[in-house]
Structures are given as structure tokens and as C-alpha cells.
Design a protein around this motif. Structure first.
Motif, PDB file in Angstrom:
ATOM      1  N   MET A   1       0.357  47.899 -34.343  1.00  0.00           N
ATOM      2  CA  MET A   1       0.960  46.743 -33.688  1.00  0.00           C
ATOM      3  C   MET A   1       0.003  46.355 -32.639  1.00  0.00           C
ATOM      4  SD  MET A   1       4.764  47.517 -33.025  1.00  0.00           S
ATOM      5  CE  MET A   1       5.976  47.737 -34.209  1.00  0.00           C
TER       6      MET A   1
ATOM      7  N   LEU B   1      -0.850  42.579 -32.489  1.00  0.00           N
ATOM      8  CA  LEU B   1       0.261  41.669 -31.907  1.00  0.00           C
ATOM      9  C   LEU B   1       0.357  41.199 -30.827  1.00  0.00           C
ATOM     10  CD1 LEU B   1       3.402  43.685 -33.738  1.00  0.00           C
ATOM     11  CD2 LEU B   1       1.912  41.974 -34.875  1.00  0.00           C
TER      12      LEU B   1
ATOM     13  N   ASN C   1      16.320  38.082 -28.602  1.00  0.00           N
ATOM     14  CA  ASN C   1      16.343  39.526 -28.443  1.00  0.00           C
ATOM     15  C   ASN C   1      16.553  40.138 -26.912  1.00  0.00           C
ATOM     16  OD1 ASN C   1      14.224  41.667 -29.373  1.00  0.00           O
ATOM     17  ND2 ASN C   1      13.737  41.460 -27.121  1.00  0.00           N
TER      18      ASN C   1
ATOM     19  N   GLN D   1       7.472  38.417 -36.881  1.00  0.00           N
ATOM     20  CA  GLN D   1       6.377  39.598 -37.295  1.00  0.00           C
ATOM     21  C   GLN D   1       5.231  39.611 -36.369  1.00  0.00           C
ATOM     22  OE1 GLN D   1       5.664  38.684 -41.540  1.00  0.00           O
ATOM     23  NE2 GLN D   1       7.681  38.806 -41.786  1.00  0.00           N
TER      24      GLN D   1
ATOM     25  N   TRP E   1       5.136  39.029 -32.867  1.00  0.00           N
ATOM     26  CA  TRP E   1       5.254  39.280 -31.512  1.00  0.00           C
ATOM     27  C   TRP E   1       5.896  40.686 -31.297  1.00  0.00           C
ATOM     28  CZ3 TRP E   1       4.001  36.204 -27.325  1.00  0.00           C
ATOM     29  CH2 TRP E   1       3.689  35.013 -27.479  1.00  0.00           C
ATOM     30  N   GLU E   2       5.067  41.794 -30.746  1.00  0.00           N
ATOM     31  CA  GLU E   2       5.648  42.917 -30.477  1.00  0.00           C
ATOM     32  C   GLU E   2       6.955  43.314 -29.964  1.00  0.00           C
ATOM     33  OE1 GLU E   2       2.937  46.733 -29.300  1.00  0.00           O
ATOM     34  OE2 GLU E   2       3.893  45.790 -27.456  1.00  0.00           O
TER      35      GLU E   2
ATOM     36  N   HIS F   1      10.186  43.027 -32.464  1.00  0.00           N
ATOM     37  CA  HIS F   1      10.081  43.940 -33.575  1.00  0.00           C
ATOM     38  C   HIS F   1      11.411  44.702 -34.100  1.00  0.00           C
ATOM     39  CE1 HIS F   1       9.557  47.275 -30.890  1.00  0.00           C
ATOM     40  NE2 HIS F   1       9.820  47.990 -31.625  1.00  0.00           N
TER      41      HIS F   1
ATOM     42  N   ARG G   1      16.037  42.323 -36.992  1.00  0.00           N
ATOM     43  CA  ARG G   1      16.161  42.113 -38.346  1.00  0.00           C
ATOM     44  C   ARG G   1      16.696  40.816 -38.882  1.00  0.00           C
ATOM     45  NH1 ARG G   1      20.666  46.225 -39.378  1.00  0.00           N
ATOM     46  NH2 ARG G   1      21.628  45.063 -37.401  1.00  0.00           N
TER      47      ARG G   1
END
Length: 454
Positions: free
Chosen positions: A1, A4, A46, A75, A77-78, A81, A84
Motif C-alpha cells: 500500500m 497508494l 467511509n 483501490q 486510496w489507502e 481500503h 467493500r
């Protein structure tokens, strides 16, 4: 990562937008092209999901091609993560399978909204809905709008994203904001909205073709929606390249002008009693645009060529580019066929086409505004866009230009060239685009202007 992007890589204006979405259960986020509407929305989702525990299941409605953009952003951006996602596109069985997959975010294209709500059999238990390109719900009579309005009372949080909320005038805002706040600000019924902010303009007896805003209506509307709306322009927040917009004028020969005028007269004479309506104005200007581009479809669908002036101009432009990539926007199918016949070109349609363009493998690429208006990042492949055929749609025009004129463009200037056939409907379209006036009224005025020349 390690490679990212991280949350602290967000721009200040993006952080402001994230907080705005979090603090406003109903939010209209009018971010211009290139300002990162997707990562802004995903960050808010998020935070609401994992920090505030305010939501658990999100539906994102977007243009078909843009579904992958949302997946790619997660995908890249850290801090995203944990999210889903499931992309519900494809056949009915593929969509159903995706909707039954355990996920936090479900991404569906706008064409399948009615199917999802009325036919899929899947429970509509989304507590947050994000409409990417809110402007695609500006028609309050469309099936997708009516279907989503049925489900709207179940939704706790509603976010509308767009860079062009009223590309065809203030009337567009009614449906868009009704979808967001169920009519709290601009009224529950279109008649209410019209009576409050507009007066009849063009009419034939009892039939009203067009409405014009009352004095100060624009400011009054903006005041009404301001508490749930955030609006930012890219030029205010990004170091954008200079955009140079030019016209490459072509002139028809006397014989070509005669053919154009004869065909135009035939079309005008077909009008019932010479009455110009919104419907036949659109049809007429479409035919006139075809002729300005150099060809028109005959009754048997064969192509009747009128001139090659625009093809000659495009040849000059490509030659003067000296091998540098050129992106060409076309409008009609016969434009595509005639360009392909004359030049070695490739249409941008698939993910591979996009990748090859951005990697400099396509010297001359063709793009159709209707399929490339939203979500395509093409700025890495070149900085020169040529409009072979013009469009009345201000939204598609601006969005297509923004494929190159956007954040991430490394060239200092982006050149937008318009091939314009003099003394044709092209000149009316250019004027309407310049004045940001692409309403039905502009179409009808263009036809009236053509009528006066006969």
C-alpha cells in the motif's frame, strides 16, 4: 500500500466537501470537472460508515462507463481500503448476483434504476444514495426519476453530484432538487415551480412552448437551495492549463451553398403551416447540422454527400499537429464513416482504447460526446481537441472538453478547435454555446433565422 494515495493527500476544498456531505443528510455537491467528486464522496461514505456508524449500505447511481471509476478510486486510496463494493452491471443474472453479494457500496448504472426498484425483487434497504451526475435526473417525467422518487422516502441520506446542474436552463433544477429534498425547497409539483419563478414565453394559443425566468428568479432559486448546496469551479481551486478555444472556418463553394440551401428549403417547406415547434426545430437543426458537416441521410438511409470542406480542414489540422495526438469529436454516424474512410483513426470505446490513448499509442482518436461526456480521463494522451461536428448540448460540450482540460493535464495549454461551416447552422450553435444558451428556444430561434434567409 506504500504507493497508494493517503487521506492527507486530499485537497483542502475536497476536505471541506467531505465535511459538507457528513453534516448535511441531503446534499447537492456541484463540483466542476476534475475536482474529484468521486473520492470526495467515497471519503464521506467511509467516515459515515466506520467513524460515525451512521450508514451501513450505500447505493451509487452513475453513468455506465463511470462504474469502474468508482471501483478504481477505492483501490487507489489507502484510507478507503475497508470499503467493500459490488458493481451491478451486465445481464440481469449478473446484476442480481452483484446485488446479493455482501458489500458496503453497490454501484449501478442509471438505466437500471427502474429495474432495481420495480422489477429486481431486491429489497431497497439503502440508507444512503449517491447520484453521480444528478443532471441525468432532470426530467421529472422519466421512468428512472419516477422510480427513484418511489423509493426516496426510505433513504436517510441523499447526495447529488454534478458539474452542470442546469445546462439547459433553470427548469432543470426542479426535478434534481425534488429528488434530493422531496420538494421541500422548490416545490413538490412542476406547476408550483413554474408559477413561482417563470412566466410563459413562446406560445401558440393555449400551448406554451417555453418559459422564461421572472426577474430575480435565478437568485431566488439559488437562495432557496443554498443551505444544502456546495458549488465549486475548477478554475477557483486547481492550477488549470490555459484553454484556447478557436474556430477553423470553412466556406462552401457556390454550388455547395446552393445544394445546402435547396435541401434547407425542402425541409422548411415540410413544416405544417410553417409553424416552428420545439419538436420540429430539433429535427430541422439536426438535418441542417448534418449538411453543415458535409453529408445527410436520404430517405433510404444512404449517405448523400454535399461537401468535403470539414474533412479538408481536419486534414490540415492533423497535418499541422506534426504527429502530436489529436482527439476528434464527431456527432453523426456518417461523420464517423467519412472520417474513417479518409484517415487512419481509432474510436475511443473500450478501456483498452482509453489506455492506449493515454499512453500515446493513438495519433488520431475519435470520440462521441454522448458516450464520453462523463468519467473518462483522457488528459494524459494529448491536449488538442477538434470538434468536427457541433452539439447543442452544453452539458455534453463542456464535459467532452473537460476530458482534456482538467487536473492532471501536463501541457500548459489545451487547444479546443471548432470546425465551423460559414453561413450554416454551425454559427447559431457556436453562438448558443458561447452564451450558454442551449435551450429549446435557441433551437427555434436558429430555425427562424434560417427561415428568414429564404
Amino acid at each position: 500500500m506504500a504507493d497508494l494515495l493517503k487521506k492527507n493527500d486530499l485537497h483542502g476544498y475536497q476536505e471541506y466537501s467531505v465535511n459538507f456531505i457528513i453534516e448535511h443528510p441531503v446534499a447537492a455537491v456541484l463540483l466542476d470537472c476534475g475536482l474529484g467528486k468521486t473520492v470526495t464522496s467515497l471519503t464521506a461514505i467511509n467516515d459515515l460508515m466506520f467513524d460515525y456508524f451512521d450508514i451501513h449500505r450505500v447505493l451509487v447511481i452513475c453513468p455506465l462507463r463511470v462504474g469502474n471509476v468508482w471501483a478504481n478510486e477505492i483501490q487507489h486510496w489507502e484510507h478507503l481500503h475497508l470499503l467493500r463494493y459490488s458493481v451491478a452491471v451486465g445481464s440481469e443474472s449478473e446484476r442480481l448476483s452483484a446485488l446479493k453479494t455482501q458489500a458496503d457500496i453497490y454501484i449501478i448504472n442509471r438505466e437500471n434504476v427502474q429495474w432495481l426498484i420495480e422489477k429486481s425483487g431486491v429489497s431497497f434497504d439503502f440508507d444512503m444514495v449517491v447520484v453521480d451526475e444528478l443532471s441525468s435526473f432532470k426530467n421529472y417525467q422519466s421512468k428512472r426519476f419516477k422510480a427513484l422518487m418511489k423509493a426516496r422516502p426510505k433513504v436517510k441520506r441523499m447526495v447529488g453530484l454534478t458539474g452542470t446542474p442546469s445546462s439547459n436552463g433553470l427548469m432543470d433544477l426542479f426535478a434534481e432538487f425534488k429528488l434530493l429534498d422531496m420538494g421541500a425547497r422548490l416545490g413538490r409539483f412542476i406547476g408550483q415551480y413554474r408559477n413561482a419563478y417563470f412566466s410563459p414565453d413562446k406560445r401558440n394559443g393555449q400551448i406554451i412552448y417555453n418559459y422564461k425566468p421572472l426577474p430575480n428568479a435565478e437568485q431566488q432559486i439559488y437562495d432557496k437551495i443554498s443551505d444544502i448546496t456546495i458549488s465549486m469551479k475548477s478554475t477557483d481551486h486547481l492550477k488549470m492549463p490555459e484553454m484556447i478555444s478557436t474556430k477553423y472556418e470553412v466556406e462552401l463553394s457556390d454550388s455547395e451553398k446552393k445544394k445546402y440551401e435547396e435541401l434547407k428549403k425542402d425541409l422548411i417547406l415540410q413544416l405544417p403551416d410553417g409553424e416552428i415547434t420545439a419538436a420540429n426545430a430539433a429535427s430541422l437543426t439536426g438535418k441542417l447540422s448534418q449538411m453543415a458537416n458535409g453529408a445527410v441521410y436520404s430517405d433510404d438511409e444512404s449517405i448523400l454527400e454535399i461537401h468535403q470542406r470539414k474533412l479538408d480542414a481536419l486534414e490540415d489540422i492533423i497535418e499541422s499537429a506534426n504527429g502530436k495526438p489529436v482527439l476528434v469529436a464527431y456527432w453523426f454516424r456518417h461523420d464517423l464513416e467519412r472520417i474513417r474512410k479518409r484517415f487512419d483513426v481509432r474510436a475511443i470505446k473500450t478501456a483498452k482504447d482509453i489506455a492506449d490513448w493515454n499512453n500515446g499509442r493513438i495519433p488520431v482518436a475519435l470520440i462521441h460526446p454522448a458516450s464520453a461526456g462523463h468519467g473518462l480521463n483522457l488528459q494524459a494522451g494529448g491536449n488538442h481537441l477538434v470538434w468536427f461536428g457541433l452539439t447543442w448540448s452544453l452539458e455534453l460540450y463542456q464535459q467532452t472538453n473537460a476530458r482534456l482540460w482538467r487536473q492532471g493535464q501536463t501541457a500548459e495549454t489545451v487547444v479546443i478547435q471548432h470546425i465551423v461551416a460559414k453561413a450554416t447552422v454551425d454559427e447559431h450553435i457556436m453562438k448558443a454555446l458561447a452564451q450558454k444558451n442551449t435551450t429549446q428556444l435557441a433551437l427555434m430561434d436558429a430555425v427562424r433565422a434560417e427561415l428568414e434567409e429564404i
